[in-house]
Write a protein that holds these residues in place. Structure first.
Motif, PDB file in Angstrom:
ATOM      1  N   GLU A  35      97.771  69.921 167.594  1.00 27.90           N
ATOM      2  CA  GLU A  35      98.735  69.800 166.502  1.00 27.90           C
ATOM      3  C   GLU A  35      98.037  69.943 165.152  1.00 27.90           C
ATOM      4  O   GLU A  35      98.543  70.598 164.237  1.00 27.90           O
ATOM      5  N   THR A  36      96.850  69.345 165.029  1.00 24.48           N
ATOM      6  CA  THR A  36      96.096  69.430 163.770  1.00 24.48           C
ATOM      7  C   THR A  36      95.683  70.869 163.489  1.00 24.48           C
ATOM      8  O   THR A  36      95.809  71.344 162.360  1.00 24.48           O
ATOM      9  N   VAL A  37      95.219  71.567 164.501  1.00 24.11           N
ATOM     10  CA  VAL A  37      94.816  72.968 164.338  1.00 24.11           C
ATOM     11  C   VAL A  37      96.022  73.807 163.916  1.00 24.11           C
ATOM     12  O   VAL A  37      95.923  74.630 162.998  1.00 24.11           O
ATOM     13  N   GLN A  38      97.158  73.602 164.548  1.00 16.99           N
ATOM     14  CA  GLN A  38      98.359  74.370 164.195  1.00 16.99           C
ATOM     15  C   GLN A  38      98.797  74.066 162.766  1.00 16.99           C
ATOM     16  O   GLN A  38      99.176  74.969 162.023  1.00 16.99           O
ATOM     17  N   SER A  39      98.724  72.814 162.375  1.00 17.59           N
ATOM     18  CA  SER A  39      99.095  72.422 161.019  1.00 17.59           C
ATOM     19  C   SER A  39      98.162  73.066 159.998  1.00 17.59           C
ATOM     20  O   SER A  39      98.607  73.598 158.977  1.00 17.59           O
ATOM     21  N   GLN A  40      96.860  73.024 160.275  1.00 20.62           N
ATOM     22  CA  GLN A  40      95.893  73.629 159.355  1.00 20.62           C
ATOM     23  C   GLN A  40      96.072  75.143 159.296  1.00 20.62           C
ATOM     24  O   GLN A  40      95.943  75.749 158.237  1.00 20.62           O
ATOM     25  N   ARG A  41      96.364  75.746 160.424  1.00 22.77           N
ATOM     26  CA  ARG A  41      96.582  77.190 160.460  1.00 22.77           C
ATOM     27  C   ARG A  41      97.779  77.558 159.583  1.00 22.77           C
ATOM     28  O   ARG A  41      97.719  78.523 158.818  1.00 22.77           O
ATOM     29  N   ALA A  42      98.855  76.789 159.666  1.00 21.51           N
ATOM     30  CA  ALA A  42     100.035  77.047 158.829  1.00 21.51           C
ATOM     31  C   ALA A  42      99.691  76.850 157.355  1.00 21.51           C
ATOM     32  O   ALA A  42     100.103  77.645 156.500  1.00 21.51           O
ATOM     33  N   HIS A  43      98.925  75.791 157.052  1.00 26.48           N
ATOM     34  CA  HIS A  43      98.527  75.523 155.669  1.00 26.48           C
ATOM     35  C   HIS A  43      97.705  76.680 155.113  1.00 26.48           C
ATOM     36  O   HIS A  43      97.939  77.150 153.998  1.00 26.48           O
ATOM     37  N   TRP A  44      96.711  77.164 155.876  1.00 22.66           N
ATOM     38  CA  TRP A  44      95.864  78.257 155.410  1.00 22.66           C
ATOM     39  C   TRP A  44      96.654  79.545 155.284  1.00 22.66           C
ATOM     40  O   TRP A  44      96.389  80.359 154.393  1.00 22.66           O
ATOM     41  N   SER A  45      97.625  79.740 156.153  1.00 24.15           N
ATOM     42  CA  SER A  45      98.456  80.936 156.064  1.00 24.15           C
ATOM     43  C   SER A  45      99.260  80.920 154.771  1.00 24.15           C
ATOM     44  O   SER A  45      99.349  81.927 154.065  1.00 24.15           O
ATOM     45  N   GLU A  46      99.825  79.762 154.426  1.00 24.81           N
ATOM     46  CA  GLU A  46     100.578  79.631 153.175  1.00 24.81           C
ATOM     47  C   GLU A  46      99.664  79.843 151.974  1.00 24.81           C
ATOM     48  O   GLU A  46     100.025  80.523 151.009  1.00 24.81           O
ATOM     49  N   THR A  48      96.857  81.544 151.851  1.00 22.60           N
ATOM     50  CA  THR A  48      96.467  82.948 151.793  1.00 22.60           C
ATOM     51  C   THR A  48      97.583  83.796 151.214  1.00 22.60           C
ATOM     52  O   THR A  48      97.343  84.650 150.361  1.00 22.60           O
ATOM     53  N   ASP A  49      98.806  83.552 151.670  1.00 23.65           N
ATOM     54  CA  ASP A  49      99.953  84.300 151.135  1.00 23.65           C
ATOM     55  C   ASP A  49     100.085  84.082 149.635  1.00 23.65           C
ATOM     56  O   ASP A  49     100.318  85.021 148.880  1.00 23.65           O
ATOM     57  N   SER A  50      99.920  82.851 149.214  1.00 22.94           N
ATOM     58  CA  SER A  50     100.015  82.528 147.789  1.00 22.94           C
ATOM     59  C   SER A  50      98.915  83.227 146.994  1.00 22.94           C
ATOM     60  O   SER A  50      99.168  83.775 145.912  1.00 22.94           O
ATOM     61  N   ALA A  51      97.698  83.232 147.520  1.00 25.26           N
ATOM     62  CA  ALA A  51      96.582  83.887 146.834  1.00 25.26           C
ATOM     63  C   ALA A  51      96.810  85.388 146.734  1.00 25.26           C
ATOM     64  O   ALA A  51      96.527  85.998 145.695  1.00 25.26           O
ATOM     65  N   VAL A  52      97.321  85.999 147.803  1.00 24.17           N
ATOM     66  CA  VAL A  52      97.586  87.436 147.789  1.00 24.17           C
ATOM     67  C   VAL A  52      98.662  87.764 146.753  1.00 24.17           C
ATOM     68  O   VAL A  52      98.533  88.735 145.991  1.00 24.17           O
ATOM     69  N   LYS A  53      99.714  86.960 146.692  1.00 26.86           N
ATOM     70  CA  LYS A  53     100.773  87.193 145.705  1.00 26.86           C
ATOM     71  C   LYS A  53     100.234  87.053 144.288  1.00 26.86           C
ATOM     72  O   LYS A  53     100.550  87.859 143.405  1.00 26.86           O
TER      73      LYS A  53
END
Length: 94
Positions: A35-46, A48-53
């Motif tokens: 669960e922690t890995v999935q949560s961190q993966r979602a956080h990093w994905s968000e 990354t998306d924010s940084a790209v934008k």
């Protein structure tokens, strides 16, 4: 002797129960880690998306800024491009 045998059987039962408890604990820890890995993966994905934008927005702003400078002083821009071309040509011809 019967009392010793009962104690041994009770000890065996306690050891089996301990094994089951350890197994359940291992499963719970694994689930929490997943669960922690999935949560961190979602956080990093968000993130990354924010940084790209943001990078895209900044690049667009920079492009508009350069276009504005070129429109303000087109002759100077042509001279600067020509000068940079000459310098690059000299450096690359060596």
């Amino acid at each position: 002797m019967a009392e010793v045998e009962r104690d041994i059987e009770a000890l065996k039962a306690d050891i089996r129960k301990l094994g089951q408890d350890i197994s359940q604990l291992t499963k719970t820890v694994g689930d929490l880690a997943s669960e922690t890995v999935q949560s961190q993966r979602a956080h990093w994905s968000e993130a990354t998306d924010s940084a790209v934008k943001e990078a895209g927005r900044m690049a667009g702003d920079a492009r508009k800024n350069v276009e504005g400078k070129i429109e303000e002083k087109p002759f100077l821009s042509i001279l600067a491009a020509f000068g940079l071309g000459l310098i690059a040509g000299k450096l690359l011809s060596r």
